[in-house]
Motif scaffolding. Structure first.
Motif, PDB file in Angstrom:
ATOM      1  N   ASN A   1       0.827  -1.216   0.000  1.00 51.25           N
ATOM      2  CA  ASN A   1       0.000   0.000   0.000  1.00 51.25           C
ATOM      3  C   ASN A   1       0.854   1.257   0.000  1.00 51.25           C
ATOM      4  O   ASN A   1       0.603   2.204  -0.752  1.00 51.25           O
ATOM      5  CB  ASN A   1      -0.937   0.008   1.210  1.00 51.25           C
ATOM      6  N   GLN A   2       1.873   1.269   0.853  1.00 51.33           N
ATOM      7  CA  GLN A   2       2.742   2.448   0.955  1.00 51.33           C
ATOM      8  C   GLN A   2       3.534   2.643  -0.341  1.00 51.33           C
ATOM      9  O   GLN A   2       3.657   3.762  -0.841  1.00 51.33           O
ATOM     10  CB  GLN A   2       3.684   2.297   2.154  1.00 51.33           C
ATOM     11  N   ALA A   3       4.058   1.550  -0.890  1.00 54.01           N
ATOM     12  CA  ALA A   3       4.860   1.651  -2.115  1.00 54.01           C
ATOM     13  C   ALA A   3       4.005   2.158  -3.284  1.00 54.01           C
ATOM     14  O   ALA A   3       4.474   2.956  -4.103  1.00 54.01           O
ATOM     15  CB  ALA A   3       5.471   0.288  -2.457  1.00 54.01           C
ATOM     16  N   ILE A   4       2.746   1.730  -3.332  1.00 50.52           N
ATOM     17  CA  ILE A   4       1.864   2.190  -4.409  1.00 50.52           C
ATOM     18  C   ILE A   4       1.570   3.684  -4.266  1.00 50.52           C
ATOM     19  O   ILE A   4       1.601   4.444  -5.235  1.00 50.52           O
ATOM     20  CB  ILE A   4       0.573   1.336  -4.466  1.00 50.52           C
ATOM     21  N   LYS A   5       1.343   4.139  -3.005  1.00 50.57           N
ATOM     22  CA  LYS A   5       1.152   5.582  -2.779  1.00 50.57           C
ATOM     23  C   LYS A   5       2.357   6.363  -3.280  1.00 50.57           C
ATOM     24  O   LYS A   5       2.231   7.385  -3.962  1.00 50.57           O
ATOM     25  CB  LYS A   5       0.985   5.864  -1.273  1.00 50.57           C
ATOM     26  N   ASP A   6       3.545   5.866  -2.926  1.00 48.33           N
ATOM     27  CA  ASP A   6       4.775   6.564  -3.313  1.00 48.33           C
ATOM     28  C   ASP A   6       4.986   6.496  -4.824  1.00 48.33           C
ATOM     29  O   ASP A   6       5.456   7.465  -5.434  1.00 48.33           O
ATOM     30  CB  ASP A   6       5.976   5.979  -2.554  1.00 48.33           C
ATOM     31  N   ALA A   7       4.635   5.370  -5.428  1.00 44.72           N
ATOM     32  CA  ALA A   7       4.774   5.228  -6.884  1.00 44.72           C
ATOM     33  C   ALA A   7       3.865   6.224  -7.597  1.00 44.72           C
ATOM     34  O   ALA A   7       4.241   6.806  -8.623  1.00 44.72           O
ATOM     35  CB  ALA A   7       4.453   3.801  -7.307  1.00 44.72           C
ATOM     36  N   VAL A   8       2.657   6.441  -7.046  1.00 39.30           N
ATOM     37  CA  VAL A   8       1.727   7.409  -7.636  1.00 39.30           C
ATOM     38  C   VAL A   8       2.316   8.821  -7.531  1.00 39.30           C
ATOM     39  O   VAL A   8       2.280   9.604  -8.489  1.00 39.30           O
ATOM     40  CB  VAL A   8       0.339   7.318  -6.953  1.00 39.30           C
ATOM     41  N   THR A   9       2.897   9.138  -6.370  1.00 37.38           N
ATOM     42  CA  THR A   9       3.529  10.453  -6.188  1.00 37.38           C
ATOM     43  C   THR A   9       4.644  10.661  -7.219  1.00 37.38           C
ATOM     44  O   THR A   9       4.742  11.729  -7.837  1.00 37.38           O
ATOM     45  CB  THR A   9       4.109  10.584  -4.765  1.00 37.38           C
ATOM     46  N   LEU A  10       5.466   9.643  -7.419  1.00 37.32           N
ATOM     47  CA  LEU A  10       6.564   9.738  -8.383  1.00 37.32           C
ATOM     48  C   LEU A  10       6.018   9.933  -9.796  1.00 37.32           C
ATOM     49  O   LEU A  10       6.474  10.790 -10.548  1.00 37.32           O
ATOM     50  CB  LEU A  10       7.433   8.472  -8.328  1.00 37.32           C
ATOM     51  N   ARG A  11       5.020   9.112 -10.147  1.00 37.53           N
ATOM     52  CA  ARG A  11       4.418   9.214 -11.472  1.00 37.53           C
ATOM     53  C   ARG A  11       3.853  10.619 -11.714  1.00 37.53           C
ATOM     54  O   ARG A  11       4.102  11.241 -12.733  1.00 37.53           O
ATOM     55  CB  ARG A  11       3.318   8.146 -11.605  1.00 37.53           C
ATOM     56  N   ASN A  12       3.129  11.138 -10.708  1.00 44.50           N
ATOM     57  CA  ASN A  12       2.529  12.464 -10.844  1.00 44.50           C
ATOM     58  C   ASN A  12       3.575  13.569 -10.935  1.00 44.50           C
ATOM     59  O   ASN A  12       3.319  14.630 -11.490  1.00 44.50           O
ATOM     60  CB  ASN A  12       1.567  12.739  -9.683  1.00 44.50           C
TER      61      ASN A  12
END
Ligand code: C2E
Ligand code: MG
Ligand code: MG
Ligand code: MG
Length: 288
Positions: free
Chosen positions: A98-109
């Motif tokens: 869950n945390q890694a996906i949140k961070d991946a979304v931040t990076l993508r954005n």
């Protein structure tokens, strides 16, 4: 030594046994609480992996950190195995994903191309519900399969080899890269490696930490790189602590390097700053 051992009955009271047992019990109790409540005790740190061909960083490994009020900072080497044995590693893995996906979304954005590698345990690999669950989360966040990859050790796979191969193949079919972590420390046979649907071997840091001075380690690491390439696999070396080691690995055709020489594991917020600062660093030059 042996004389001392035979003097003592095996079940004699040993304070360190009790200490270890009590510590295990508090790790279990405290960790379960940390997972249930939003106490901010757990966090994900990230360590860059340097692409030795381009000199750029487009991959990181996620490494869990736990700071508990009573136990203080506990190393994942100490609590991951306890959680595995106590049967709730899946809860930790869910938290990490869950945390890694949140961070991946931040990076993508933020327009940053950065793939996050997540460590899985044996139980996770065998858990049939993990991949569908993961797929759903990634679709909801509109992340491509390149946003995440997975690392697992040989010993996680050899317990149930046939099922492990099926599970790994399902991850590959879904487009995820998979690395065998700590390669060289386990005891899986070459014959088994041939059947493993993985993309990457990670050379264990025990062979890399003193690579610049240890001839024996140099032979092992060169051999692992050749072996990996002959199977069509990429190689990541972990534990690079000097430029001399980095240069050897580059010379031998190792694809990626991870280690304190470039960067220690850091909090997510520092990762973007680090990436900006080091975009143009030439790690292979004299004074990187
Ligand atoms: P690992 O997956 O093999 O991770 C690499 C370990 O080597 C990390 O230790 C990292 O901090 C350390 N390392 C990297 N570069 C260097 C270096 O240049 N020098 C030295 N001395 N060490 C270096 P860490 O973070 O303490 O993690 C230890 C192990 O705990 C990991 O080994 C992994 O097996 C496990 N782990 C960490 N996070 C997770 C997680 O989220 N889930 C699971 N299941 N296991 C995890
Ligand atoms: Mg790893
Ligand atoms: Mg490792
Ligand atoms: Mg390890």
């Amino acid at each position: 030594d042996e004389t001392n051992l035979s003097d003592q009955p095996i079940l004699a009271y040993q304070p360190e046994f009790e200490h270890r047992y009590l510590r295990r019990l508090s790790i279990i109790a405290e960790l379960k609480t940390a997972l249930q409540e939003q106490q901010d005790e757990l966090s994900l740190f990230y360590q860059p992996k340097l692409d030795l061909k381009t000199g750029r960083v487009t991959k990181v490994e996620a490494l869990i950190r736990w700071n508990n009020a009573i136990l203080g900072f506990v190393s994942p080497d100490d609590f991951i195995s306890v959680a595995e044995q106590a049967g709730f590693i899946g809860k930790i893995t869910d938290w990490v994903i869950n945390q890694a996906i949140k961070d991946a979304v931040t990076l993508r954005n933020a327009g940053i191309e950065m793939s996050i590698a997540i460590n899985l345990s044996a139980k996770d690999v065998m858990d049939q519900s993990l991949l569908p669950h993961l797929s759903l989360l990634m679709e909801t966040s509109q992340l491509s399969s390149k946003a995440l990859s997975f690392e697992m050790t040989e010993s996680d796979l050899v317990q149930e080899p046939v099922k492990a191969i099926q599970q790994l193949q399902a991850f590959r079919d879904r487009g995820f890269e998979i690395a065998i972590d700590d390669f060289g420390t386990g005891y899986s046979s070459m014959a088994y490696l041939k059947h493993l649907p993985v993309t990457t071997l990670k050379v264990d840091k025990s062979f890399v930490l003193s690579l610049d001075s240890q001839q024996g380690d140099q032979k092992i690491v060169q051999t692992v790189i050749e072996l990996a390439h002959s199977f069509g696999l990429n190689v990541v070396a972990e534990g690079i602590e000097s430029q001399a080691t980095l240069l050897l690995l580059k010379k031998w055709g190792c694809e990626f390097a991870q280690g304190y020489y470039m960067c220690k594991p850091i909090p997510f917020d520092d990762l973007i700053t680090w990436q900006n600062t080091h975009q143009l660093t030439n790690w292979f030059e004299q004074d990187a």
